[in-house]
Design an enzyme around this catalytic site. Structure first.
Site, PDB file in Angstrom:
ATOM      1  N   ASP A  63      11.071  44.758 -18.497  1.00 47.23           N
ATOM      2  CA  ASP A  63      11.966  44.584 -17.344  1.00 47.23           C
ATOM      3  C   ASP A  63      12.328  45.968 -16.792  1.00 47.23           C
ATOM      4  O   ASP A  63      12.665  46.869 -17.579  1.00 47.23           O
ATOM      5  CB  ASP A  63      13.224  43.851 -17.837  1.00 47.23           C
ATOM      6  CG  ASP A  63      14.076  43.358 -16.699  1.00 47.23           C
ATOM      7  OD1 ASP A  63      14.346  42.151 -16.665  1.00 47.23           O
ATOM      8  OD2 ASP A  63      14.473  44.189 -15.847  1.00 47.23           O
ATOM      9  N   ILE A  64      12.325  46.105 -15.480  1.00 48.13           N
ATOM     10  CA  ILE A  64      12.603  47.425 -14.890  1.00 48.13           C
ATOM     11  C   ILE A  64      14.055  47.860 -15.058  1.00 48.13           C
ATOM     12  O   ILE A  64      14.406  48.993 -14.750  1.00 48.13           O
ATOM     13  CB  ILE A  64      12.199  47.493 -13.398  1.00 48.13           C
ATOM     14  CG1 ILE A  64      12.789  46.328 -12.601  1.00 48.13           C
ATOM     15  CG2 ILE A  64      10.704  47.581 -13.242  1.00 48.13           C
ATOM     16  CD1 ILE A  64      12.639  46.485 -11.097  1.00 48.13           C
TER      17      ILE A  64
ATOM     18  N   GLY B 112       6.968  34.775 -13.323  1.00 50.36           N
ATOM     19  CA  GLY B 112       5.506  34.864 -13.275  1.00 50.36           C
ATOM     20  C   GLY B 112       4.855  34.191 -14.473  1.00 50.36           C
ATOM     21  O   GLY B 112       5.533  33.652 -15.356  1.00 50.36           O
TER      22      GLY B 112
ATOM     23  N   TYR C  49      20.051  38.444  -0.320  1.00 46.52           N
ATOM     24  CA  TYR C  49      18.634  38.741  -0.554  1.00 46.52           C
ATOM     25  C   TYR C  49      18.153  39.793   0.449  1.00 46.52           C
ATOM     26  O   TYR C  49      17.612  40.837   0.082  1.00 46.52           O
ATOM     27  CB  TYR C  49      17.795  37.457  -0.447  1.00 46.52           C
ATOM     28  CG  TYR C  49      16.321  37.738  -0.310  1.00 46.52           C
ATOM     29  CD1 TYR C  49      15.618  38.330  -1.352  1.00 46.52           C
ATOM     30  CD2 TYR C  49      15.642  37.439   0.879  1.00 46.52           C
ATOM     31  CE1 TYR C  49      14.268  38.624  -1.207  1.00 46.52           C
ATOM     32  CE2 TYR C  49      14.294  37.723   1.020  1.00 46.52           C
ATOM     33  CZ  TYR C  49      13.613  38.321  -0.029  1.00 46.52           C
ATOM     34  OH  TYR C  49      12.282  38.622   0.105  1.00 46.52           O
TER      35      TYR C  49
ATOM     36  N   PHE D 281       6.840  44.166  -6.877  1.00 43.41           N
ATOM     37  CA  PHE D 281       6.984  42.771  -6.409  1.00 43.41           C
ATOM     38  C   PHE D 281       8.043  42.011  -7.201  1.00 43.41           C
ATOM     39  O   PHE D 281       8.194  40.807  -6.996  1.00 43.41           O
ATOM     40  CB  PHE D 281       5.649  42.029  -6.589  1.00 43.41           C
ATOM     41  CG  PHE D 281       4.520  42.652  -5.829  1.00 43.41           C
ATOM     42  CD1 PHE D 281       4.314  42.325  -4.501  1.00 43.41           C
ATOM     43  CD2 PHE D 281       3.691  43.577  -6.425  1.00 43.41           C
ATOM     44  CE1 PHE D 281       3.286  42.916  -3.780  1.00 43.41           C
ATOM     45  CE2 PHE D 281       2.666  44.178  -5.712  1.00 43.41           C
ATOM     46  CZ  PHE D 281       2.464  43.849  -4.399  1.00 43.41           C
TER      47      PHE D 281
END
Ligand code: UDP
Length: 325
Positions: free
Chosen positions: A51-52, A37, A141, A73
């Site tokens: 960062d998650i 992003g 994915y 997202f």
């Protein structure tokens, strides 16, 4: 005023959602590691770089804000890359997402909007694809998203975490105001690549596969305008705030366009000749993906505003011209 955490709010879809949430009077906090992003795509709200996968940081963040809901997202999204490097996809889209969900549960934040995908269905058994279609992803994915959908069903039963999974068909187009658009690096999506070939930023577009079981031999996809997609997220969030149950919705326009048809329409919109080359099939690509979105229309009251492909491409073309040229 409700506060929404938008994870991945600096990316293509996330940045459009942030703009729409702000316009709908939500307070927004963006969490993004800027791996894909752009900070300048976040048009308002608070921005947190992180960062998650980082549980400590997440706990700190969830202690500092009282989030009413979370939208997620922050996924890797390239089908072809996921076949070559599945670990990257399972680490982020699966393990890190589980981490985020566990922190939500620990902090009693129980409303979650999840970016899912048509890739969970694999090779379609019938078209258009409704919510009941069997799930047999044919690439990592899609499988990473398929597993999280199952995790969400289990987390609702065990922890009362309510979620809306939105299975995107092909998100495309750009903010009609021209402020935001698609900026993947590297870009792999058809419409931006076609427009780069139209503008001269790219020499040609490669059509991946000529021998699919489709009328012109190229793959068929259902393209949905980014703002229509975002609108469905807002409606899903409102449904959860109104006490609604968890749900899954397929989001597309219900019309399929082949790669060759997309190029033809792009030539019409841009008034340019778009050079093409013929390439091999790309690994992991199903031949047809077209959505049945009647559930979203009837239950969420979702009404796409920009359903025609010419408008979708015209908005993407406006972005290509304003931003890159
Ligand atoms: N595609 C193509 N050439 C490209 C990029 C994509 O022919 O340079 C095809 C791809 O094989 C698929 C369709 O365009 O059938 C849409 O691909 P995209 O990557 O945009 O989205 P996906 O369907 O993978 O989510």
């Amino acid at each position: 005023m409700k506060t929404i955490l938008v994870v991945g709010g600096a990316g293509y879809i996330g940045s459009h959602i942030v703009k729409m949430l702000l316009a709908n009077n939500y307070q927004v906090v963006v969490l993004d590691n800027l791996s894909g992003g752009y900070r300048d795509a976040v048009l308002g709200g608070d921005f947190v770089f992180g960062d998650i996968a980082d549980t400590k940081m997440l706990n700190y963040l969830f202690s500092g804000y009282n989030f009413d809901g979370v939208m997620h997202f922050a996924s890797f999204i390239q089908v072809g890359e996921s076949v070559i490097n599945p670990s990257k996809y399972y680490q982020n889209n699966l393990t890190a997402t589980l981490n985020l969900l566990d922190v939500m549960v620990a902090h009693q934040v129980n409303k979650f909007i999840f970016s899912s995908t048509a890739a969970i269905f694999g090779e379609p058994q019938y078209i258009p694809i409704d919510e009941k279609h069997s799930q047999q992803a044919i690439n990592p994915y899609g499988f990473s998203k398929q597993i999280i959908e199952q995790v969400l069903a289990d987390y609702e039963l065990a922890y009362d975490l309510k979620s809306i999974c939105l299975r995107y068909f092909n998100a495309a187009g750009a903010d009609p105001d021209g402020q935001l658009g698609e900026r993947h690096n590297p870009e792999t999506h058809l419409i931006p690549l076609v427009l780069q070939a139209a503008s001269g930023r790219r020499e040609f577009i490669t059509i991946y596969g000529q021998d699919y079981d489709t009328p012109d031999g190229s793959c068929i996809r259902d393209y949905i305008h980014i703002n229509d997609l975002c609108q469905a997220h807002i409606l899903g969030l409102e449904q959860l705030f109104a006490g609604g149950k968890s749900a899954v919705y397929n989001l597309g326009n219900g019309t399929g366009f082949s790669v060759k048809q997309v190029i033809e329409i792009a030539e019409k919109v841009t008034k340019k000749t778009i050079p093409i080359t013929l390439g091999k099939r790309r690994a992991g690509d199903p031949s047809h993906l077209v959505a049945d979105s009647k559930q979203a229309q009837s239950i969420l009251n979702w009404q796409p505003q920009y359903a025609d492909l010419e408008t979708i491409i015209a908005h993407a073309w406006q972005w290509e011209n304003n931003h890159f040229l």
